[in-house]
Design a protein around this motif. Sequence first.
Motif, PDB file in Angstrom:
ATOM      1  N   TYR A  90      47.275  32.594  44.663  1.00 46.41           N
ATOM      2  CA  TYR A  90      46.070  32.192  45.049  1.00 46.41           C
ATOM      3  C   TYR A  90      44.884  32.895  44.506  1.00 46.41           C
ATOM      4  O   TYR A  90      44.091  32.258  44.016  1.00 46.41           O
ATOM      5  CB  TYR A  90      45.666  32.348  46.795  1.00 46.41           C
ATOM      6  N   LYS A  91      45.122  34.211  44.297  1.00 43.69           N
ATOM      7  CA  LYS A  91      44.056  35.076  43.543  1.00 43.69           C
ATOM      8  C   LYS A  91      43.867  34.385  42.049  1.00 43.69           C
ATOM      9  O   LYS A  91      42.692  34.503  41.595  1.00 43.69           O
ATOM     10  CB  LYS A  91      44.434  36.482  43.514  1.00 43.69           C
ATOM     11  N   ASP A  92      44.866  34.038  41.489  1.00 40.91           N
ATOM     12  CA  ASP A  92      44.826  33.806  39.958  1.00 40.91           C
ATOM     13  C   ASP A  92      44.005  32.173  39.905  1.00 40.91           C
ATOM     14  O   ASP A  92      43.493  32.231  38.927  1.00 40.91           O
ATOM     15  CB  ASP A  92      46.340  33.649  39.502  1.00 40.91           C
ATOM     16  N   ALA A  93      44.263  31.666  41.058  1.00 39.47           N
ATOM     17  CA  ALA A  93      43.422  30.199  40.961  1.00 39.47           C
ATOM     18  C   ALA A  93      42.179  30.380  41.547  1.00 39.47           C
ATOM     19  O   ALA A  93      41.427  29.383  41.653  1.00 39.47           O
ATOM     20  CB  ALA A  93      44.402  29.371  41.921  1.00 39.47           C
ATOM     21  N   ASN A  94      41.490  31.651  41.764  1.00 40.81           N
ATOM     22  CA  ASN A  94      40.239  31.896  42.574  1.00 40.81           C
ATOM     23  C   ASN A  94      40.172  31.057  43.850  1.00 40.81           C
ATOM     24  O   ASN A  94      39.237  30.491  44.201  1.00 40.81           O
ATOM     25  CB  ASN A  94      39.200  31.500  41.543  1.00 40.81           C
ATOM     26  N   ALA A  95      41.207  31.077  44.618  1.00 39.94           N
ATOM     27  CA  ALA A  95      41.294  30.226  45.802  1.00 39.94           C
ATOM     28  C   ALA A  95      41.460  31.358  47.182  1.00 39.94           C
ATOM     29  O   ALA A  95      41.442  30.780  48.097  1.00 39.94           O
ATOM     30  CB  ALA A  95      42.594  29.435  45.640  1.00 39.94           C
ATOM     31  N   LEU A  96      41.290  32.602  46.803  1.00 38.71           N
ATOM     32  CA  LEU A  96      41.330  33.275  48.117  1.00 38.71           C
ATOM     33  C   LEU A  96      39.834  33.768  47.885  1.00 38.71           C
ATOM     34  O   LEU A  96      39.568  34.666  47.222  1.00 38.71           O
ATOM     35  CB  LEU A  96      42.233  34.615  47.836  1.00 38.71           C
ATOM     36  N   LEU A  97      38.991  33.296  48.642  1.00 38.42           N
ATOM     37  CA  LEU A  97      37.300  33.541  48.660  1.00 38.42           C
ATOM     38  C   LEU A  97      37.063  34.285  49.727  1.00 38.42           C
ATOM     39  O   LEU A  97      37.563  34.594  50.511  1.00 38.42           O
ATOM     40  CB  LEU A  97      36.726  32.145  48.948  1.00 38.42           C
ATOM     41  N   GLU A  98      35.909  35.187  49.159  1.00 39.22           N
ATOM     42  CA  GLU A  98      35.502  36.315  50.257  1.00 39.22           C
ATOM     43  C   GLU A  98      33.970  35.815  50.396  1.00 39.22           C
ATOM     44  O   GLU A  98      33.270  35.594  49.450  1.00 39.22           O
ATOM     45  CB  GLU A  98      35.786  37.578  49.444  1.00 39.22           C
ATOM     46  N   GLY A  99      33.492  36.009  51.419  1.00 43.23           N
ATOM     47  CA  GLY A  99      32.278  35.565  51.858  1.00 43.23           C
ATOM     48  C   GLY A  99      31.862  35.665  53.412  1.00 43.23           C
ATOM     49  O   GLY A  99      32.455  36.612  54.162  1.00 43.23           O
ATOM     50  N   HIS A 100      30.958  34.760  53.972  1.00 38.62           N
ATOM     51  CA  HIS A 100      31.090  34.666  55.311  1.00 38.62           C
ATOM     52  C   HIS A 100      30.980  33.027  55.683  1.00 38.62           C
ATOM     53  O   HIS A 100      30.153  32.353  55.234  1.00 38.62           O
ATOM     54  CB  HIS A 100      29.643  35.220  55.656  1.00 38.62           C
ATOM     55  N   PHE A 101      32.480  32.760  56.351  1.00 37.59           N
ATOM     56  CA  PHE A 101      32.789  31.335  56.343  1.00 37.59           C
ATOM     57  C   PHE A 101      32.684  30.936  57.920  1.00 37.59           C
ATOM     58  O   PHE A 101      33.333  31.659  58.725  1.00 37.59           O
ATOM     59  CB  PHE A 101      34.042  31.202  55.843  1.00 37.59           C
ATOM     60  N   LEU A 102      32.316  29.704  57.972  1.00 37.39           N
ATOM     61  CA  LEU A 102      32.396  28.969  59.445  1.00 37.39           C
ATOM     62  C   LEU A 102      33.649  28.090  59.369  1.00 37.39           C
ATOM     63  O   LEU A 102      33.829  27.368  58.652  1.00 37.39           O
ATOM     64  CB  LEU A 102      31.313  28.036  59.581  1.00 37.39           C
TER      65      LEU A 102
END
Length: 202
Positions: free
Chosen positions: A7-19
């Motif tokens: 997931y990390k390699d695919a930039n699929a583990l996102l960090e932010g503020h999600f609803l």
Amino acid sequence: MDVAQIYKDANALLEGHFLLSSGKHSRYYLQSAKVLEDPKVAETLAVELAKMIEAHGIEIDTICSPALGGVLAGYELARALGKRFIFAERVNGEMTIRRGFEVKKGEKILVCEDIITTGGSALEAAKVAQSMGGEIVGFAALANRGFCKRVGSTVSAKPTCKLPNDAPFFALADFEFDIYEPSECPLCQEGSVAHKPGSRGN
């Protein structure tokens, strides 16, 4: 298999503020579409998931996924298992199975998602298939958000898990992230605004 690294390699583990779809907030979000856009990676994950399911020895006729998120994962799993694939979708807010898909009485169905959080959408799809005569033999997902207990994991089910206790749940990995009620969200308290995944190109 290091699913988190995939997931990390695919930039699929996102960090932010999600609803989240549950209405709750989180600092992290798994965007499986970014992982599944690579057919080879999708196939590799599905084959590993299929091995887990086959080792459990349950009989399956058909894989059913709730659209939209579960369609690619479910299709690849069906291909890996050599089974038929159908999907359920929302029409006017209600989950339904249409497009000519039929479910025979007693047909053994495994419901597959890309990610299962509480399992709400998977359970809705399961209930529709059951109403058409199908028998739900299990649930599956590439990733488990840690609210439900999967086969082979030490993570206990939380009270918010909606999956039934009498059907096995298979997933490749657990991802346990803190989630918050909006009124208790520390990110909101810092002045940040929650965004629904996809609303900012994510």
